[in-house]
Structures are given as C-alpha cells and as structure tokens.
Write a protein that holds these residues in place. Structure first.
Motif, mmCIF file in Angstrom:
data_model
loop_
_atom_site.group_PDB
_atom_site.id
_atom_site.type_symbol
_atom_site.label_atom_id
_atom_site.label_comp_id
_atom_site.label_asym_id
_atom_site.label_seq_id
_atom_site.Cartn_x
_atom_site.Cartn_y
_atom_site.Cartn_z
ATOM 1 N N ILE A 1 0.825 -1.201 0.000
ATOM 2 C CA ILE A 1 0.000 0.000 0.000
ATOM 3 C C ILE A 1 0.866 1.260 0.000
ATOM 4 C CG2 ILE A 1 -1.705 1.309 1.320
ATOM 5 C CD1 ILE A 1 -2.856 -1.193 0.089
ATOM 6 N N PRO A 2 0.660 2.189 -0.937
ATOM 7 C CA PRO A 2 1.360 3.479 -0.893
ATOM 8 C C PRO A 2 0.897 4.272 0.334
ATOM 9 C CG PRO A 2 0.371 3.091 -3.064
ATOM 10 C CD PRO A 2 -0.199 2.078 -2.138
ATOM 11 N N LEU A 3 1.803 4.596 1.233
ATOM 12 C CA LEU A 3 1.418 5.233 2.484
ATOM 13 C C LEU A 3 0.914 6.655 2.301
ATOM 14 C CD1 LEU A 3 4.071 3.925 5.032
ATOM 15 C CD2 LEU A 3 1.668 3.284 4.816
ATOM 16 N N ASN A 4 1.171 7.251 1.139
ATOM 17 C CA ASN A 4 0.630 8.593 0.923
ATOM 18 C C ASN A 4 -0.893 8.596 0.923
ATOM 19 O OD1 ASN A 4 0.747 7.224 -1.709
ATOM 20 N ND2 ASN A 4 0.062 9.197 -2.539
ATOM 21 N N LEU A 5 -1.514 7.431 0.666
ATOM 22 C CA LEU A 5 -2.979 7.359 0.684
ATOM 23 C C LEU A 5 -3.518 7.629 2.083
ATOM 24 C CD1 LEU A 5 -3.592 4.224 -1.573
ATOM 25 C CD2 LEU A 5 -3.635 6.644 -2.212
ATOM 26 N N ALA A 6 -2.818 7.121 3.103
ATOM 27 C CA ALA A 6 -3.237 7.392 4.475
ATOM 28 C C ALA A 6 -3.115 8.878 4.789
ATOM 29 C CB ALA A 6 -2.401 6.568 5.454
ATOM 30 N N LEU A 7 -2.074 9.502 4.267
ATOM 31 C CA LEU A 7 -1.883 10.940 4.487
ATOM 32 C C LEU A 7 -2.996 11.739 3.815
ATOM 33 C CD1 LEU A 7 1.447 12.883 4.228
ATOM 34 C CD2 LEU A 7 -0.538 13.659 2.933
ATOM 35 N N LEU A 8 -3.291 11.428 2.557
ATOM 36 C CA LEU A 8 -4.252 12.219 1.794
ATOM 37 C C LEU A 8 -5.650 12.170 2.386
ATOM 38 C CD1 LEU A 8 -3.082 11.267 -1.806
ATOM 39 C CD2 LEU A 8 -2.765 13.474 -0.655
ATOM 40 N N LYS A 9 -6.031 11.027 2.964
ATOM 41 C CA LYS A 9 -7.372 10.893 3.540
ATOM 42 C C LYS A 9 -7.382 11.094 5.054
ATOM 43 C CE LYS A 9 -9.856 10.004 -0.116
ATOM 44 N NZ LYS A 9 -10.727 8.835 -0.247
ATOM 45 N N ASN A 10 -6.210 11.395 5.647
ATOM 46 C CA ASN A 10 -6.136 11.549 7.105
ATOM 47 C C ASN A 10 -6.753 10.334 7.796
ATOM 48 O OD1 ASN A 10 -5.134 13.207 9.171
ATOM 49 N ND2 ASN A 10 -7.197 13.899 9.697
ATOM 50 N N CYS A 11 -6.486 9.156 7.234
ATOM 51 C CA CYS A 11 -7.123 7.938 7.711
ATOM 52 C C CYS A 11 -6.118 7.052 8.447
ATOM 53 C CB CYS A 11 -7.756 7.170 6.553
ATOM 54 S SG CYS A 11 -6.577 6.448 5.392
ATOM 55 N N ALA A 12 -6.642 6.053 9.141
ATOM 56 C CA ALA A 12 -5.814 5.114 9.888
ATOM 57 C C ALA A 12 -5.871 3.748 9.230
ATOM 58 C CB ALA A 12 -6.303 5.012 11.330
ATOM 59 N N ILE A 13 -4.709 3.118 9.092
ATOM 60 C CA ILE A 13 -4.623 1.726 8.644
ATOM 61 C C ILE A 13 -4.285 0.904 9.891
ATOM 62 C CG2 ILE A 13 -3.448 0.080 7.153
ATOM 63 C CD1 ILE A 13 -2.776 2.413 5.288
ATOM 64 N N THR A 14 -5.216 0.064 10.312
ATOM 65 C CA THR A 14 -5.126 -0.567 11.623
ATOM 66 C C THR A 14 -5.095 -2.084 11.500
ATOM 67 O OG1 THR A 14 -6.349 1.278 12.611
ATOM 68 C CG2 THR A 14 -6.265 -0.771 13.871
ATOM 69 N N GLY A 15 -4.132 -2.712 12.135
ATOM 70 C CA GLY A 15 -4.041 -4.163 12.135
ATOM 71 C C GLY A 15 -4.996 -4.799 13.134
ATOM 72 N N VAL A 16 -5.498 -5.975 12.775
ATOM 73 C CA VAL A 16 -6.397 -6.736 13.643
ATOM 74 C C VAL A 16 -5.847 -8.153 13.757
ATOM 75 C CG1 VAL A 16 -8.754 -7.567 14.016
ATOM 76 C CG2 VAL A 16 -8.372 -5.363 12.876
ATOM 77 N N PHE A 17 -5.157 -8.449 14.857
ATOM 78 C CA PHE A 17 -4.591 -9.784 15.090
ATOM 79 C C PHE A 17 -5.309 -10.373 16.290
ATOM 80 C CE2 PHE A 17 -0.301 -12.269 15.473
ATOM 81 C CZ PHE A 17 -1.006 -13.458 15.370
ATOM 82 N N TYR A 18 -6.438 -11.022 16.013
ATOM 83 C CA TYR A 18 -7.303 -11.485 17.100
ATOM 84 C C TYR A 18 -6.623 -12.551 17.950
ATOM 85 C CZ TYR A 18 -11.338 -13.450 19.511
ATOM 86 O OH TYR A 18 -12.194 -13.915 20.470
ATOM 87 N N GLY A 19 -5.865 -13.447 17.322
ATOM 88 C CA GLY A 19 -5.204 -14.494 18.088
ATOM 89 C C GLY A 19 -4.278 -13.929 19.149
ATOM 90 N N ALA A 20 -3.502 -12.912 18.785
ATOM 91 C CA ALA A 20 -2.609 -12.280 19.756
ATOM 92 C C ALA A 20 -3.407 -11.547 20.826
ATOM 93 C CB ALA A 20 -1.659 -11.328 19.047
ATOM 94 N N PHE A 21 -4.514 -10.942 20.444
ATOM 95 C CA PHE A 21 -5.384 -10.264 21.414
ATOM 96 C C PHE A 21 -5.886 -11.238 22.472
ATOM 97 C CE2 PHE A 21 -9.911 -9.362 22.416
ATOM 98 C CZ PHE A 21 -9.741 -8.234 23.214
ATOM 99 N N THR A 22 -6.300 -12.437 22.051
ATOM 100 C CA THR A 22 -6.820 -13.407 23.023
ATOM 101 C C THR A 22 -5.741 -13.841 24.007
ATOM 102 O OG1 THR A 22 -6.345 -15.383 21.662
ATOM 103 C CG2 THR A 22 -8.460 -14.269 21.297
ATOM 104 N N ARG A 23 -4.488 -13.891 23.554
ATOM 105 C CA ARG A 23 -3.393 -14.300 24.449
ATOM 106 C C ARG A 23 -2.926 -13.162 25.352
ATOM 107 N NH1 ARG A 23 -2.015 -16.687 19.564
ATOM 108 N NH2 ARG A 23 -0.485 -15.067 19.055
ATOM 109 N N ARG A 24 -2.877 -11.956 24.810
ATOM 110 C CA ARG A 24 -2.348 -10.826 25.567
ATOM 111 C C ARG A 24 -3.389 -10.205 26.497
ATOM 112 N NH1 ARG A 24 2.283 -8.057 23.539
ATOM 113 N NH2 ARG A 24 3.315 -9.171 21.843
ATOM 114 N N GLU A 25 -4.661 -10.271 26.104
ATOM 115 C CA GLU A 25 -5.726 -9.645 26.887
ATOM 116 C C GLU A 25 -6.873 -10.630 27.107
ATOM 117 O OE1 GLU A 25 -6.594 -5.541 25.578
ATOM 118 O OE2 GLU A 25 -4.980 -5.793 24.103
#
Length: 332
Positions: free
Chosen positions: A247-271
């Motif tokens: 993904i070209p990171l300038n797209l996140a800049l232009l839309k002032n948007c967030a690209i967010t990871g979702v790793f549910y398996g790690a979430f279940t272990r850590r929290e």
C-alpha cells in the motif's frame, strides 16, 4: 478417541482421522468433550505451514470449540464438570476430546446450541474486536465489508448492524451477494465488475465508507483504501486472496485515515480477560435472540477434509462447523 491428524504440511486431503490417546488436562487446564468445532480459513493455512504459528508435528487442527467440561486439571476450581463452555484455541479442536486452558473457557448460556457457540468464537470474536475495539465503529457510520459472503464477512455484516452502522457488503457474484442480503446488509456491491468504486461513491453520497473491514487483501485493498472517507479506519484482518498488498502510504496521508491491524489471536493471548468479556457479550446476544450465526453447513468429524476443501475453494457462504459424537458423561 478419534481425532483429525496432520502428520505433514499439505492439502486437506492429506489429513487422516485416527484413534489417539485421550488428552489429560495439565495444571490450569480443563478437559472438554467436544460437541462442535468451527472450521476457519486459518485452519486451511496452518495445515499447509502458511500460518504465523507452526505447531510441532503431528498435530490436530481446529481453533474454536464448544463442549462439556469432563475434568479439571490441578489448580482449576471451575467451571464444574457438566458445564457447557466454548473456547478459542490454537489447535486441537478437530477431535472428540481436547484439553484447553481454563482461562479461555467461557460458559455458554442456556438456549445457545453447541454449533452456534462454536461458530461464534473466532469469526465473530475477530469481528467484534475489529469493529468496536480497533475500528471504533459508531452508530450511523458506513461500514464496507470486503469478502462479505464468507464466514468472517457475514459476521461483520451482522455485528455491523448490531452496532447500528450502515453496511455495504462487497462480494464477487450474485449468489454471494444474495447471501449478504440475507445476513442483513443494507447495500450490495459486486466488486468483480468494472466501475465498482464509482458505485461505492454513489452509495456513500460521495464521501466513501467510514470503516473498511478487509479479510481478503489482494487486488481490492488499494482501490478500497483510495475510496475511504476522511478520517476513515481501514482494518487489516487477513489475506484470504493469498496476496499481501503493498500500500502506498501517501494514501493514508491524503485521507487523514488510519490503517489498523487486527490480530485477534494475539489479542486473546495478551488480553484474555477482555476477550472473555467480549465473547460473553456475543453469547448473550445469541441467547437474547439478537444474533444468530450464519452456518451454511455442518459436517461429521470424519469429513473434516471435505469441509476444509470447501472453505479453501471459497465455496462456502457463512460458517462451516464440525459436529462430533457424544462421549461418556463426566465422572466426579
């Protein structure tokens, strides 16, 4: 007991149902008689050695189970034998019995069928964690779901509606889009057709979706991100298409948007406590009649390979579930 065994990385057809020794619960674990086990896309990856986690051979696939507590390991005070619980685990679910960490077990309310409870953990847990915890989806916002006809996709449609969002379901055929409609989608988008971004813009009044739920990756990710709303949140959930996009990171800049990871398996272990609370909410919604998992087909344990092949070929809409045979009642 009978279990589905993986002795070497390979396709689902290489799996074998075998008689193996019944597991014993170690300290901190409980022993479950498995009634149902969900079949998920990560299962197709883990047996091929393509997943983040690579268990030692041989191993039993299966990452979400519902069953009856049969025995408690040392240091475990509950849930009591005879209690029905569900748990999200890494492996071991494609079997008649499994030992799981007691901290992962969530009691299943009365009125929730074992197949429904098994179908909730991984797909619906991933979705609720993604949309609410990572994506901060708000009532009235527009949610775009890519790969919306699959098990995780239909879960995203349903949870999106429970969170009072407007849901645009994107899939690649009329039949899959009809499954999305039945799951509750407000708007349908065939992204196999040219000009789908123009139609998405029209559907959203020119603004684009506020949150994009992407379990697919591949060629649709970048054009979807280019279509996102100002201050949007793009949720990276998985790569069912097989290709990890660059993904070209300038797209996140232009839309002032967030690209967010979702790793549910790690979430279940850590929290784990937050995850237990979240799963309890899901089971409560089912018990109240507010949520019903979309299960397109169930299979007996000895047809696990067929279920995985169906999933890998993207022939399934909604969830697939394995059902096992009853075992003896709990002792003591």
């Amino acid at each position: 007991m009978k279990a589905v065994m993986c002795h070497a990385y390979g396709p689902p057809s290489a799996l074998r149902v075998e008689d193996v020794a019944e597991p014993r619960p170690e300290p901190g674990q409980i022993l479950l008689r498995v009634e149902a086990c969900g079949v998920n896309f990560p299962d197709t990856l883990i047996i091929q050695g393509k997943y983040q986690q690579k268990p030692p051979m041989p191993f039993i696939p299966g990452g979400e189970v519902c069953g009856i507590v049969m025995a408690l390991g040392e240091g475990v005070e509950g849930p009591a034998p005879g209690t029905r619980v569900a748990a999200v685990i890494t492996q071991g679910g494609f079997a008649e019995m499994v030992a799981v960490d007691a901290t992962k077990a969530v009691p299943v309310p009365q009125g929730v069928a074992p197949a429904d409870a098994a179908a909730l953990g991984l797909a619906y847990g991933t979705v609720l964690h993604a949309l609410e915890d990572r994506g901060a989806l708000q009532p009235g916002e527009t949610l775009l779901v890519l790969g919306a006809s699959g098990g995780v996709g239909t879960a995203a449609i349903q949870i999106g509606k429970l969170l009072r969002a407007r849901v645009v379901a994107a899939a690649s055929s009329a039949a899959k889009l009809e499954a999305c409609r039945e799951a509750g989608a407000d708007l349908l988008l065939d992204y196999s057709e040219e000009g789908w971004r123009d139609r998405l813009r029209e559907m959203t009044g020119g603004d684009g979706p506020d949150v994009i739920f992407d379990p697919v990756g591949g060629p649709f990710s970048e054009p979807a991100l280019r279509s996102i709303a100002w201050r949007g949140r793009y949720l990276v959930v998985g790569f069912a298409a097989g290709e990890i996009p660059r993904i070209p990171l300038n797209l996140a800049l232009l839309k002032n948007c967030a690209i967010t990871g979702v790793f549910y398996g790690a979430f279940t272990r850590r929290e784990p406590e937050r995850n237990r609370d979240m799963l309890a909410r899901l089971y409560g919604w089912v018990a109240e009649g507010r949520l019903r998992p979309v299960i397109s087909r169930s299979f007996p344990l000895d047809q696990a390979s067929a279920a995985l092949e169906m999933l890998a070929a993207r022939q399934a809409t909604g969830k697939l579930v394995l059902l096992t045979h009853p075992s003896p009642a709990p002792a003591g």
